[in-house]
Design a protein around this motif. Sequence first.
Motif, mmCIF file in Angstrom:
data_model
loop_
_atom_site.group_PDB
_atom_site.id
_atom_site.type_symbol
_atom_site.label_atom_id
_atom_site.label_comp_id
_atom_site.label_asym_id
_atom_site.label_seq_id
_atom_site.Cartn_x
_atom_site.Cartn_y
_atom_site.Cartn_z
ATOM 1 N N ILE A 33 0.859 -1.190 0.000
ATOM 2 C CA ILE A 33 0.000 0.000 0.000
ATOM 3 C C ILE A 33 0.891 1.236 0.000
ATOM 4 C CG2 ILE A 33 -0.162 -0.079 2.549
ATOM 5 C CD1 ILE A 33 -3.063 1.022 2.224
ATOM 6 N N ASP A 34 0.403 2.341 -0.592
ATOM 7 C CA ASP A 34 1.174 3.594 -0.559
ATOM 8 C C ASP A 34 1.129 4.177 0.849
ATOM 9 O OD1 ASP A 34 1.426 3.205 -3.216
ATOM 10 O OD2 ASP A 34 0.099 4.850 -3.832
ATOM 11 N N CYS A 35 2.091 5.039 1.129
ATOM 12 C CA CYS A 35 2.158 5.543 2.501
ATOM 13 C C CYS A 35 1.381 6.830 2.681
ATOM 14 C CB CYS A 35 3.605 5.744 2.906
ATOM 15 S SG CYS A 35 4.308 7.160 2.118
ATOM 16 N N ASP A 36 0.680 7.295 1.646
ATOM 17 C CA ASP A 36 0.083 8.629 1.749
ATOM 18 C C ASP A 36 -1.373 8.647 2.204
ATOM 19 O OD1 ASP A 36 -1.075 7.563 -0.454
ATOM 20 O OD2 ASP A 36 -0.118 8.888 -1.892
ATOM 21 N N GLY A 37 -1.901 7.494 2.583
ATOM 22 C CA GLY A 37 -3.261 7.461 3.100
ATOM 23 C C GLY A 37 -4.333 7.572 2.028
ATOM 24 N N GLN A 38 -3.957 7.494 0.754
ATOM 25 C CA GLN A 38 -4.962 7.610 -0.311
ATOM 26 C C GLN A 38 -5.802 6.352 -0.433
ATOM 27 O OE1 GLN A 38 -2.287 9.174 -3.643
ATOM 28 N NE2 GLN A 38 -4.243 10.162 -4.008
ATOM 29 N N ASP A 39 -5.159 5.210 -0.209
ATOM 30 C CA ASP A 39 -5.886 3.953 -0.298
ATOM 31 C C ASP A 39 -6.490 3.644 1.063
ATOM 32 O OD1 ASP A 39 -5.066 3.509 -2.981
ATOM 33 O OD2 ASP A 39 -3.097 2.936 -2.224
ATOM 34 N N GLU A 43 -12.817 3.065 -1.755
ATOM 35 C CA GLU A 43 -12.796 4.419 -2.294
ATOM 36 C C GLU A 43 -11.429 5.019 -2.089
ATOM 37 O OE1 GLU A 43 -15.909 7.136 -1.023
ATOM 38 O OE2 GLU A 43 -17.273 5.405 -1.086
ATOM 39 N N ARG A 44 -10.970 5.714 -3.102
ATOM 40 C CA ARG A 44 -9.658 6.341 -2.987
ATOM 41 C C ARG A 44 -9.820 7.779 -2.505
ATOM 42 N NH1 ARG A 44 -4.124 5.531 -4.845
ATOM 43 N NH2 ARG A 44 -3.313 7.416 -5.793
ATOM 44 N N HIS A 45 -9.015 8.129 -1.480
ATOM 45 C CA HIS A 45 -9.107 9.486 -0.917
ATOM 46 C C HIS A 45 -8.027 10.379 -1.495
ATOM 47 C CE1 HIS A 45 -11.747 7.534 1.850
ATOM 48 N NE2 HIS A 45 -10.781 6.740 2.265
ATOM 49 N N GLU A 46 -8.056 11.630 -1.008
ATOM 50 C CA GLU A 46 -6.976 12.527 -1.393
ATOM 51 C C GLU A 46 -5.770 12.268 -0.516
ATOM 52 O OE1 GLU A 46 -7.865 16.808 -2.308
ATOM 53 O OE2 GLU A 46 -9.880 15.966 -2.205
ATOM 54 N N ARG A 47 -4.620 12.646 -1.006
ATOM 55 C CA ARG A 47 -3.396 12.529 -0.248
ATOM 56 C C ARG A 47 -3.535 13.292 1.065
ATOM 57 N NH1 ARG A 47 2.143 12.162 -0.393
ATOM 58 N NH2 ARG A 47 2.803 10.762 -2.046
ATOM 59 N N ILE A 48 -3.118 12.693 2.186
ATOM 60 C CA ILE A 48 -3.268 13.365 3.474
ATOM 61 C C ILE A 48 -2.307 14.555 3.574
ATOM 62 C CG2 ILE A 48 -2.970 13.081 5.969
ATOM 63 C CD1 ILE A 48 -4.136 10.287 5.694
HETATM 64 MG MG MG Z 1 -0.456 8.720 -3.702
#
Ligand code: MG
Length: 320
Positions: free
Chosen positions: A103-109, A205-210
């Motif tokens: 998973i990416d580390c930016d909280g988008q997923d 649902e995919r969120h915006e980058r935190i």
């Molecule tokens: Mg990202």
Amino acid sequence: MRKVPILYIVIPCYNEEEVLPITAPLFLEKIHQLVNEGKILDESRILFVNDGSKDGTWELIKKLSKEEYHYKGIAQSRNRGHQNAVLAGLMTAKEAADITISIDCDGQDDINAMDAMVDAYMAGAEVVYGVRSKRETDTFFKRFTAESFYHLLNWMGAEVVFNHADYRLISSKVLNAFSDFKEVNIFLRGLIPLVGFNSTSVYYERHERIAGESHYPLKKMLALAFDGITSLSVKPIRMITAAGTIISGLGFCAIIWAIIMQVMGNTVAGWASMVCIVAFLGGIQLLSLGVIGEYIGKIYLETKARPRYIISETTDDVQE
Ligand code: MG
Ligand code: UDP
């Protein structure tokens, strides 16, 4: 029923000092919750892969791993890009884990999709793809380019799961099989389906980058698409062959036409048409050479059989 697995969450990080302090506790919370529910064992870990960050990301990872035993980290010796960072993490994790989730580390997923992924594994799946159900938080431009990216890949013969990025669960069984894929140009989204095994999808649902900024501007996305296509498919070469056939056919007709004109005595000073034909064929040939060159470049790189990742440090070194 399968036995309760050890889960490794694999998280690539490149210049993420802004977002990591926010998301790291969220991943930890998820591990705690899954352990408490008896879905995973306490040996589960969060494995950060520092992809040659130029900011304080690695210091941060080392600090986290000292504070809490569920955090671990490895660092690549330099920036090798997202795909190689994920691969380094997966190959390291497979030694200790039964399942991995990248998973990416930016909280988008959406981290909460992990519950459903682990459930799907318990129900027998070896690979669980995280698929975005909506893209409402993305700008129109990002959505349009990203969706065209999947269409282009599929059309060009690199089969990928639509709207699935690199958020997925993979069992160690699949990773062991995958470790025999020795290629250097890796595009995980296209390669994992090639490994096979039971797979299923989970929607989120995919969120915006935190916090922080995206490292995937259009330029990198196009590079990824180009890499994905040329390392997984020979369709571009086939298209050149097809174009070559059609142009040769047209050329043949033109020759017959020229001969007829000659015989009928209608010859004109054909300077303009000559130049057009020469330029046109020259262009096509150059383009073809370029694409063929791309494949030769790949063969060249693959024959070198360079290591696909080099781990320079792990947090285990720090703790001992
Ligand atoms: Mg990202
Ligand atoms: N990343 C990486 N190496 C790179 C670029 C990105 O490890 O060279 C990581 C980054 O830290 C993040 C993930 O890959 O965890 C996805 O990157 P980003 O969020 O910038 O891309 P986007 O979500 O905008 O497509």
